[in-house]
Write an enzyme that holds these catalytic residues in place. Structure first.
Site, PDB file in Angstrom:
ATOM      1  N   CYS A  97       0.872  -1.246   0.081  1.00  0.00           N
ATOM      2  CA  CYS A  97       0.009  -0.175   0.065  1.00  0.00           C
ATOM      3  C   CYS A  97       0.755   1.317   0.122  1.00  0.00           C
ATOM      4  CB  CYS A  97      -1.099   0.138   1.065  1.00  0.00           C
ATOM      5  SG  CYS A  97      -2.178  -1.441   1.119  1.00  0.00           S
ATOM      6  N   HIS A 391      -9.502   3.508  -1.623  1.00  0.00           N
ATOM      7  CA  HIS A 391      -7.846   3.146  -1.656  1.00  0.00           C
ATOM      8  C   HIS A 391      -7.485   1.720  -2.610  1.00  0.00           C
ATOM      9  CE1 HIS A 391      -4.141   1.396   0.106  1.00  0.00           C
ATOM     10  NE2 HIS A 391      -4.455   0.758   0.715  1.00  0.00           N
ATOM     11  N   CYS A 421       0.739   2.452   6.250  1.00  0.00           N
ATOM     12  CA  CYS A 421       1.030   0.810   6.646  1.00  0.00           C
ATOM     13  C   CYS A 421       0.660   0.075   5.409  1.00  0.00           C
ATOM     14  CB  CYS A 421      -0.069   0.604   7.909  1.00  0.00           C
ATOM     15  SG  CYS A 421      -1.866   0.733   7.242  1.00  0.00           S
TER      16      CYS A 421
HETATM   17  C1  LIG Z   1     -14.704  -4.775   4.625  1.00  0.00           C
HETATM   18  C2  LIG Z   1     -15.080  -5.481   3.355  1.00  0.00           C
HETATM   19  C3  LIG Z   1     -14.799  -6.931   3.151  1.00  0.00           C
HETATM   20  C4  LIG Z   1     -16.550  -5.051   2.961  1.00  0.00           C
HETATM   21  O1  LIG Z   1     -16.806  -5.391   1.442  1.00  0.00           O
HETATM   22  P1  LIG Z   1     -18.440  -5.546   1.178  1.00  0.00           P
HETATM   23  O2  LIG Z   1     -19.204  -6.411   2.062  1.00  0.00           O
HETATM   24  O3  LIG Z   1     -18.242  -5.784  -0.142  1.00  0.00           O
HETATM   25  O4  LIG Z   1     -18.878  -3.915   1.388  1.00  0.00           O
HETATM   26  P2  LIG Z   1     -20.266  -3.246   1.098  1.00  0.00           P
HETATM   27  O5  LIG Z   1     -19.470  -1.781   0.319  1.00  0.00           O
HETATM   28  O6  LIG Z   1     -20.656  -4.070   0.247  1.00  0.00           O
HETATM   29  O7  LIG Z   1     -20.645  -2.807   2.410  1.00  0.00           O
HETATM   30  C5  LIG Z   1     -21.404  -3.756   3.054  1.00  0.00           C
HETATM   31  C6  LIG Z   1     -22.544  -3.103   3.636  1.00  0.00           C
HETATM   32  O8  LIG Z   1     -22.377  -2.050   4.360  1.00  0.00           O
HETATM   33  C7  LIG Z   1     -22.806  -0.707   4.065  1.00  0.00           C
HETATM   34  N1  LIG Z   1     -21.935   0.397   4.371  1.00  0.00           N
HETATM   35  C8  LIG Z   1     -20.474   0.220   4.135  1.00  0.00           C
HETATM   36  N2  LIG Z   1     -19.995   1.681   4.770  1.00  0.00           N
HETATM   37  C9  LIG Z   1     -21.082   2.154   5.116  1.00  0.00           C
HETATM   38  C10 LIG Z   1     -21.312   3.404   5.801  1.00  0.00           C
HETATM   39  N3  LIG Z   1     -20.132   4.252   5.919  1.00  0.00           N
HETATM   40  N4  LIG Z   1     -22.307   3.911   6.381  1.00  0.00           N
HETATM   41  C11 LIG Z   1     -23.579   2.965   6.114  1.00  0.00           C
HETATM   42  N5  LIG Z   1     -23.449   1.889   5.455  1.00  0.00           N
HETATM   43  C12 LIG Z   1     -22.322   1.410   4.971  1.00  0.00           C
HETATM   44  C13 LIG Z   1     -23.155  -0.886   2.751  1.00  0.00           C
HETATM   45  O9  LIG Z   1     -24.184   0.049   2.112  1.00  0.00           O
HETATM   46  C14 LIG Z   1     -23.458  -2.330   2.449  1.00  0.00           C
HETATM   47  O10 LIG Z   1     -24.590  -2.444   2.829  1.00  0.00           O
HETATM   48  P3  LIG Z   1     -25.708  -3.472   1.968  1.00  0.00           P
HETATM   49  O11 LIG Z   1     -25.183  -4.991   2.318  1.00  0.00           O
HETATM   50  O12 LIG Z   1     -27.182  -3.409   2.615  1.00  0.00           O
HETATM   51  O13 LIG Z   1     -25.639  -3.189   0.763  1.00  0.00           O
HETATM   52  C15 LIG Z   1     -13.986  -5.010   2.139  1.00  0.00           C
HETATM   53  O14 LIG Z   1     -14.339  -3.436   1.630  1.00  0.00           O
HETATM   54  C16 LIG Z   1     -12.508  -5.425   2.568  1.00  0.00           C
HETATM   55  O15 LIG Z   1     -12.222  -6.446   2.198  1.00  0.00           O
HETATM   56  N6  LIG Z   1     -11.908  -3.914   2.821  1.00  0.00           N
HETATM   57  C17 LIG Z   1     -10.452  -4.121   3.434  1.00  0.00           C
HETATM   58  C18 LIG Z   1      -9.720  -4.005   2.119  1.00  0.00           C
HETATM   59  C19 LIG Z   1      -8.548  -4.091   2.721  1.00  0.00           C
HETATM   60  O16 LIG Z   1      -7.858  -5.182   3.326  1.00  0.00           O
HETATM   61  N7  LIG Z   1      -7.217  -3.064   2.406  1.00  0.00           N
HETATM   62  C20 LIG Z   1      -6.197  -3.136   2.750  1.00  0.00           C
HETATM   63  C21 LIG Z   1      -5.821  -2.147   3.522  1.00  0.00           C
HETATM   64  S1  LIG Z   1      -4.299  -1.883   3.558  1.00  0.00           S
END
Ligand SMILES: CC(C)(COP(=O)(O)OP(=O)(O)OC[C@H]1O[C@@H](n2cnc3c(N)ncnc32)[C@H](O)[C@@H]1OP(=O)(O)O)[C@@H](O)C(=O)NCCC(=O)NCCS
Length: 437
Positions: A97, A391, A421
């Site tokens: 990242c 991201h 990070c």
């Molecule tokens: C966390 C993670 C698994 C979520 O994936 P996802 O389930 O596809 O996420 P979504 O965007 O569909 O969100 C899930 C639900 O939360 C809701 N939601 C997400 N953020 C929200 C917010 N800020 N406010 C309100 N609702 C929210 C979405 O609307 C969705 O609702 P629904 O199921 O009713 O449609 C994925 O984003 C992920 O793997 N992130 C980490 C990435 C990572 O590892 N990065 C490396 C960092 S260095």
């Protein structure tokens, strides 16, 4: 183009321009664009907007964290798809990242060494276009079949396979040595550092509110290009589509934990989402900027990378890298007008902030007598971060440098600290100077 290879003391790397695409939820508007296409579209526009003639460019340093097996050298492929002359050298970098931080510090080093004067540094990521692999047994069967001499032997190579072996294998955001995903690692950090769900959600809410306010105030207008959306090119992606103006503490509190469904605190709302996009900056030697009549947005003053055992607290790298970058800058945390921390997860930012302020961490982990200090929340991620903005792994560092320098300019600030990070237990930190520092 510079041909003098000798290191020249006193040279500084100025950032004179930068640009990014909108950051878009993966599987959305950019789903039919590869990272190379995103990167080339961006770099072409950046070069045009930079006001620097294309033949003045000495090099491009560019990265991608989840590369396509079909493109081994994205940096060069980007050059070949832009208006830059074909003799502009390019190399690809990866530091998970922190990839476009690595691109920027590589370019700055080249400038300080006197190897060149004008560089593009950045990265692009298309998680919509992440490579899908064949299972190991299927891959082996294909190789065996290709070597088999008869039709029967070719067929035999596949006879050993079970139905399960035929399923495609997506790339995993897992640490190869621990098997833990990033999210599971963030969950572990939340537990070890006592970061409550409420604190994580409050941090995520602030990220969205600040990012939405920055968009509403037009702060991102000069740093985000518009991208026509294929295949029909009738619509244009003009804004990040992850920022939620309407999210609330209540909405965030309703979300179920993702990585530890029973006891966890890390949710889709307090994590950075999977994102497509590209970002890049133009770095120029101070003398060249002056000769070209360009006013720098600011300067890259110092940087440091650090690493820790991924089996420990995977995303704690910033707490190790930041003190070194500040020491190399000859500055203290209190001298910073802005602090910008990549938000992989709210739990990760809050864990690092705790470590910044902890005497115990300073003494036991860093061998230092005093902690770095408390970060003033009014100076931290003031225009939102990766939770709200998204991201695209390799683009985030460039986004942060550009966003922070432009804000430093608006505030007439002198210095800013950036931290990222990254996978592998890596941390990156950069100290930036404003244009008048
Ligand atoms: C966390 C993670 C698994 C979520 O994936 P996802 O389930 O596809 O996420 P979504 O965007 O569909 O969100 C899930 C639900 O939360 C809701 N939601 C997400 N953020 C929200 C917010 N800020 N406010 C309100 N609702 C929210 C979405 O609307 C969705 O609702 P629904 O199921 O009713 O449609 C994925 O984003 C992920 O793997 N992130 C980490 C990435 C990572 O590892 N990065 C490396 C960092 S260095």
């Amino acid at each position: 183009m510079s041909v003098n290879g000798a290191s020249r003391a006193g040279r500084r790397a100025a950032v004179v321009a930068g640009l990014r695409t909108p950051f878009v939820r993966s599987g959305g508007d950019f789903r039919s664009l590869s990272a190379v296409e995103l990167g080339a579209t961006l770099v072409n526009e950046l070069v045009a907007r930079s006001g620097i003639p294309p033949d003045e460019y000495d090099g491009v340093v560019f990265g991608q964290v989840v590369p396509s097996p079909l493109v081994s050298l994205i940096a060069r492929e980007v050059v070949l798809r832009t208006q830059l002359p074909k003799d502009v050298a390019a190399h690809t970098v990866s530091r998970a990242c922190a990839t476009s931080i690595q691109a920027a510090t590589d370019a700055a080093d080249q400038i300080v060494l006197g190897h060149g004067d004008v560089f593009v540094a950045g990265g692009a990521e298309s998680l919509s276009d992440a490579p899908i692999f064949a299972s190991r047994p299927l891959a082996q069967a294909i190789v065996d079949a290709s070597r088999a001499k008869s039709i029967v032997d070719k067929a035999r190579a596949f006879a050993r396979l079970s139905a399960r072996d035929l399923a495609p294998v997506p790339p995993a955001l897992k640490e190869p040595t621990t098997g833990l995903t990033m999210g599971e690692s963030a969950e572990k950090m939340a537990q070890l550092n006592g970061i409550a769900r409420e604190a994580q959600d409050a941090f995520a809410l602030s990220s969205h509110r600040r990012a939405a306010a920055a968009w509403a105030e037009g702060k991102f207008d000069g740093e985000v290009m518009h991208v026509p959306v294929p295949p029909r090119y009738e619509r244009v992606a003009a804004k990040d589509n992850i920022v939620r103006e309407d999210t609330s503490a209540d909405a965030l509190a309703q979300l179920r934990p993702v990585f530890d469904r029973r006891y966890g605190t890390v949710t889709a709302g307090n994590s950075s989402p999977l994102t497509d996009g590209a970002g890049a900056i133009v770095l120029v030697s101070e003398e060249k900027a002056e000769a070209l009549g360009l006013r720098p947005l600011g300067y890259l003053r110092s940087y440091a990378y650090a690493a820790l055992d991924p089996a420990d607290q995977l995303l704690m790298g910033p707490a190790y890298a930041a003190p070194v970058a500040l020491e190399r800058a000859g500055l203290a945390l209190a001298d910073m007008d802005l602090v910008d921390m990549h938000e992989a997860f709210a739990a990760q930012v809050l864990s690092n902030l705790k470590a910044f302020a902890s005497r115990k961490f300073a003494e036991e982990e860093l061998g230092r007598s005093a902690p770095l200090g408390e970060v003033d929340p009014a100076k931290l991620n003031v225009n939102g971060g990766s939770i709200a903005l998204g991201h695209p792994f390799a683009a985030t560092g460039a986004r942060m440098i550009l966003q922070t320098l432009r804000e430093l300019g608006r505030r007439k600030g002198a210095h800013a600290l950036l931290t990222v990070c990254a996978a592998g237990g890596i941390g990156a930190a950069v100290v930036l100077d404003g244009p008048d520092a």
